[in-house]
Design a protein around this motif. Structure first.
Motif, PDB file in Angstrom:
ATOM      1  N   VAL A  99      12.549  45.036 -18.269  1.00  0.00           N
ATOM      2  CA  VAL A  99      11.406  44.113 -18.206  1.00  0.00           C
ATOM      3  C   VAL A  99      10.795  44.137 -16.810  1.00  0.00           C
ATOM      4  O   VAL A  99       9.563  44.190 -16.644  1.00  0.00           O
ATOM      5  CB  VAL A  99      11.843  42.681 -18.576  1.00  0.00           C
ATOM      6  N   PHE A 100      11.651  44.113 -15.807  1.00  0.00           N
ATOM      7  CA  PHE A 100      11.165  44.155 -14.421  1.00  0.00           C
ATOM      8  C   PHE A 100      10.377  45.436 -14.151  1.00  0.00           C
ATOM      9  O   PHE A 100       9.294  45.406 -13.565  1.00  0.00           O
ATOM     10  CB  PHE A 100      12.358  44.053 -13.468  1.00  0.00           C
ATOM     11  N   LEU A 101      10.913  46.572 -14.597  1.00  0.00           N
ATOM     12  CA  LEU A 101      10.227  47.845 -14.394  1.00  0.00           C
ATOM     13  C   LEU A 101       8.883  47.877 -15.117  1.00  0.00           C
ATOM     14  O   LEU A 101       7.903  48.439 -14.609  1.00  0.00           O
ATOM     15  CB  LEU A 101      11.112  48.997 -14.879  1.00  0.00           C
ATOM     16  N   SER A 102       8.822  47.270 -16.287  1.00  0.00           N
ATOM     17  CA  SER A 102       7.570  47.222 -17.050  1.00  0.00           C
ATOM     18  C   SER A 102       6.498  46.463 -16.284  1.00  0.00           C
ATOM     19  O   SER A 102       5.333  46.886 -16.220  1.00  0.00           O
ATOM     20  CB  SER A 102       7.806  46.562 -18.412  1.00  0.00           C
ATOM     21  N   VAL A 103       6.877  45.330 -15.703  1.00  0.00           N
ATOM     22  CA  VAL A 103       5.924  44.532 -14.924  1.00  0.00           C
ATOM     23  C   VAL A 103       5.429  45.322 -13.718  1.00  0.00           C
ATOM     24  O   VAL A 103       4.231  45.322 -13.400  1.00  0.00           O
ATOM     25  CB  VAL A 103       6.574  43.206 -14.481  1.00  0.00           C
ATOM     26  N   VAL A 104       6.337  46.025 -13.058  1.00  0.00           N
ATOM     27  CA  VAL A 104       5.959  46.852 -11.902  1.00  0.00           C
ATOM     28  C   VAL A 104       4.950  47.921 -12.312  1.00  0.00           C
ATOM     29  O   VAL A 104       3.945  48.155 -11.616  1.00  0.00           O
ATOM     30  CB  VAL A 104       7.208  47.504 -11.272  1.00  0.00           C
ATOM     31  N   ILE A 105       5.195  48.565 -13.450  1.00  0.00           N
ATOM     32  CA  ILE A 105       4.289  49.617 -13.918  1.00  0.00           C
ATOM     33  C   ILE A 105       2.905  49.053 -14.215  1.00  0.00           C
ATOM     34  O   ILE A 105       1.884  49.626 -13.823  1.00  0.00           O
ATOM     35  CB  ILE A 105       4.859  50.286 -15.181  1.00  0.00           C
ATOM     36  N   LEU A 106       2.855  47.930 -14.917  1.00  0.00           N
ATOM     37  CA  LEU A 106       1.564  47.366 -15.315  1.00  0.00           C
ATOM     38  C   LEU A 106       0.755  46.919 -14.094  1.00  0.00           C
ATOM     39  O   LEU A 106      -0.459  47.152 -14.028  1.00  0.00           O
ATOM     40  CB  LEU A 106       1.787  46.189 -16.269  1.00  0.00           C
ATOM     41  N   ILE A 107       1.410  46.290 -13.135  1.00  0.00           N
ATOM     42  CA  ILE A 107       0.701  45.861 -11.926  1.00  0.00           C
ATOM     43  C   ILE A 107       0.223  47.065 -11.130  1.00  0.00           C
ATOM     44  O   ILE A 107      -0.930  47.122 -10.674  1.00  0.00           O
ATOM     45  CB  ILE A 107       1.608  44.959 -11.066  1.00  0.00           C
ATOM     46  N   SER A 108       1.086  48.037 -10.971  1.00  0.00           N
ATOM     47  CA  SER A 108       0.724  49.246 -10.219  1.00  0.00           C
ATOM     48  C   SER A 108      -0.420  49.991 -10.898  1.00  0.00           C
ATOM     49  O   SER A 108      -1.358  50.450 -10.236  1.00  0.00           O
ATOM     50  CB  SER A 108       1.937  50.169 -10.082  1.00  0.00           C
ATOM     51  N   GLY A 109      -0.342  50.093 -12.233  1.00  0.00           N
ATOM     52  CA  GLY A 109      -1.397  50.780 -12.973  1.00  0.00           C
ATOM     53  C   GLY A 109      -2.745  50.119 -12.806  1.00  0.00           C
ATOM     54  O   GLY A 109      -3.774  50.795 -12.644  1.00  0.00           O
ATOM     55  N   ALA A 110      -2.754  48.791 -12.836  1.00  0.00           N
ATOM     56  CA  ALA A 110      -4.010  48.052 -12.675  1.00  0.00           C
ATOM     57  C   ALA A 110      -4.643  48.322 -11.315  1.00  0.00           C
ATOM     58  O   ALA A 110      -5.875  48.270 -11.169  1.00  0.00           O
ATOM     59  CB  ALA A 110      -3.759  46.557 -12.852  1.00  0.00           C
ATOM     60  N   LEU A 111      -3.818  48.621 -10.331  1.00  0.00           N
ATOM     61  CA  LEU A 111      -4.322  48.824  -8.967  1.00  0.00           C
ATOM     62  C   LEU A 111      -4.748  50.265  -8.686  1.00  0.00           C
ATOM     63  O   LEU A 111      -5.669  50.489  -7.887  1.00  0.00           O
ATOM     64  CB  LEU A 111      -3.246  48.411  -7.951  1.00  0.00           C
ATOM     65  N   VAL A 112      -4.088  51.247  -9.306  1.00  0.00           N
ATOM     66  CA  VAL A 112      -4.284  52.632  -8.852  1.00  0.00           C
ATOM     67  C   VAL A 112      -4.976  53.557  -9.860  1.00  0.00           C
ATOM     68  O   VAL A 112      -5.463  54.630  -9.461  1.00  0.00           O
ATOM     69  CB  VAL A 112      -2.936  53.268  -8.446  1.00  0.00           C
ATOM     70  N   ILE A 113      -5.035  53.191 -11.141  1.00  0.00           N
ATOM     71  CA  ILE A 113      -5.575  54.140 -12.125  1.00  0.00           C
ATOM     72  C   ILE A 113      -7.022  54.490 -11.820  1.00  0.00           C
ATOM     73  O   ILE A 113      -7.401  55.673 -11.772  1.00  0.00           O
ATOM     74  CB  ILE A 113      -5.448  53.575 -13.553  1.00  0.00           C
ATOM     75  N   GLU A 114      -7.856  53.489 -11.632  1.00  0.00           N
ATOM     76  CA  GLU A 114      -9.282  53.764 -11.374  1.00  0.00           C
ATOM     77  C   GLU A 114      -9.497  54.612 -10.126  1.00  0.00           C
ATOM     78  O   GLU A 114     -10.237  55.610 -10.168  1.00  0.00           O
ATOM     79  CB  GLU A 114     -10.052  52.446 -11.283  1.00  0.00           C
ATOM     80  N   PRO A 115      -8.877  54.279  -8.984  1.00  0.00           N
ATOM     81  CA  PRO A 115      -9.074  55.107  -7.790  1.00  0.00           C
ATOM     82  C   PRO A 115      -8.618  56.555  -7.980  1.00  0.00           C
ATOM     83  O   PRO A 115      -9.271  57.488  -7.500  1.00  0.00           O
ATOM     84  CB  PRO A 115      -8.228  54.400  -6.720  1.00  0.00           C
TER      85      PRO A 115
END
Length: 453
Positions: A99-115
């Motif tokens: 669960v912790f890793l999932s939250v990390v992925i989702l937050i990171s994805g929201a920040l870096v995918i577009e750039p």
């Protein structure tokens, strides 16, 4: 799992454990396979968009799920040492960590995918498809990682047929939602390649619910009472899992991310080349599930024997697994060579793209041979809980040797995009040779420790 006395018994038990894992891995990868194949039928832009999105997602997923794979040797050795009462605690800590890793992925994805996508300077349609494909996948991150932790528990008991059954149930669901969402059937919107991301997310939730049912209600899993007792988060247990799992995860990440890096570097070529490269990688990766399944099996059986301090049996399983893996790697190479033309037609209706796919597939034959050696050895070493040195091997082989070699050949010779594939082959070959030496050293060290003990 149970002790075995003869080679015949070991072969039988190995195949009993391995075949369901193979079917499961093929089934799980078939979701990505159908995502790519069906998106290609929607258009070259859809295939390229899913290719880019998948190339960003797969290294992240495989790397972080590799962290959770530490649960397999941990639980296997616990069971081998007859400490079954410790199993539920380990499984639940794995679920919490997922669960912790999932939250990390989702937050990171929201920040870096577009750039990241903007930096690649893709065609506008391709960038749009890749971005929204990843958003769709994002809805399935949490169930996918929780299920991975529970699957490690199921496989550690040697009950690999259960994960096979779950995957076979879920696969047609994935194909169905791909069909209706990519092509806009049965009243659903026509989303093209974007629909493949949402279809996968729905499938991941289905897999999780089915897995929870088995773990809670079906023997032998129900006997452990995994969800009957609440336990608090244990940072000490997380540390144990991460200490073993992070090197595993990084090893897998370095191997898979090199393919992603090559796909991203290929964004400088035209859409047809990107699409053809990803189609060929997709099919070669489908066959890669064979040595990967061998690795998972070897982690289970070797970990079980090491936990019980039967080192001779562990070494026999290692040799057995390697022989089978190399034989199947040769068969995979023959399949690619003979079927490269009809395979290319599965991915595209564009004749130019099909020719490029066939050319890339010839190079992928060499992947199969190197993977047939390197990947099973990684599984054996995880059974011994030897993960740090293989992690360093992966980094050096793929990122310090393979990628620079590919970049030079692609940009400063006439090989063009195929130069990157030669670099990949070089990195895989170096890793295979290094891992062979490491395995010999670990087995010798384990035998000496046993004698001294």
């Amino acid at each position: 799992m149970k002790p075995t006395q003869t080679i015949r018994q070991k072969i039988r038990l190995f195949l009993i454990v391995m075949m369901p894992i193979l079917v499961t891995q093929l089934g799980l990868y078939a979701m990505n396979f159908f995502d790519t194949m069906m998106s290609g039928q929607a258009g070259a832009e859809d295939l390229a968009g899913v290719a880019i999105g998948s190339s960003l997602w797969v290294p992240v997923f495989t790397g972080l799920s590799g962290v959770l794979l530490a649960l397999t040797p941990i639980i296997s050795q616990t069971i081998g040492a007859d400490r079954k009462e410790d199993v539920p605690f380990s499984v639940l800590q794995g679920v919490y960590l997922s669960v912790f890793l999932s939250v990390v992925i989702l937050i990171s994805g929201a920040l870096v995918i577009e750039p990241i996508l903007a930096y690649m300077s893709l065609d506008a349609d391709v960038e749009h498809i890749a971005y929204h494909y990843l958003i769709g996948l994002g809805f399935g991150v949490l169930p996918l990682f929780i299920q991975t932790a529970l699957r490690c528990f199921i496989d550690s008991l040697g009950q690999t047929r259960v994960t096979m059954l779950i995957t076979l149930i879920a696969l047609p669901i994935n194909v169905f939602f791909n069909y209706v969402l990519i092509f806009g059937k049965l009243g659903f919107p026509q989303l093209g390649g974007i629909g493949a991301g949402y279809a996968s997310a729905v499938t991941y939730w289905v897999i999780l619910f089915i897995t929870i049912y088995f773990v809670s209600r079906v023997r032998p899993f129900a006997a452990y009472g995994i969800f009957k007792t609440f336990v608090n988060v244990s940072l000490a247990k997380w540390k144990e899992i991460l200490w073993l799992g992070l090197p595993i995860g990084f090893t897998i990440f370095f191997e898979t991310s090199i393919f992603a890096a090559v796909t991203l570097l290929m964004s400088t070529f035209d859409t047809a080349t990107i699409a053809a490269h990803q189609a060929a990688i997709n099919f070669a990766s489908f066959l890669y599930m064979i040595p990967l399944s061998m690795a998972f099996t070897l982690t289970i059986v070797v970990g079980y024997e090491v936990g019980a301090k039967r080192l001779t049996d562990a070494k026999q399983y290692s040799k057995l697994g390697m022989v089978i893996a190399i034989g199947m790697g040769i068969v995979a190479g023959i399949i690619i060579f003979l079927l490269r033309e009809p395979v290319s037609r599965l991915y595209t209706v564009d004749a130019a793209v099909a020719v490029l796919i066939q050319q890339f597939l010839i190079y992928s034959i060499f992947f199969q041979l190197s993977d047939a050696i390197a990947t099973p050895i990684q599984g054996i070493l995880r059974g011994y809980k030897d993960v740090n040195i293989p992690f360093l091997f992966a980094f050096v082989s793929f990122w310090l040797i393979g990628l620079p070699t590919g970049y030079i050949l692609a940009n400063y010779t006439n090989f063009g995009p195929f130069g990157y594939w030669i670099g990949l082959i070089t990195g895989l070959a170096v890793a295979a040779i290094a891992l062979l030496g490491r395995l010999a050293k670990v087995e010798k060290g384990a035998a000496q420790s046993r004698l001294e003990g």
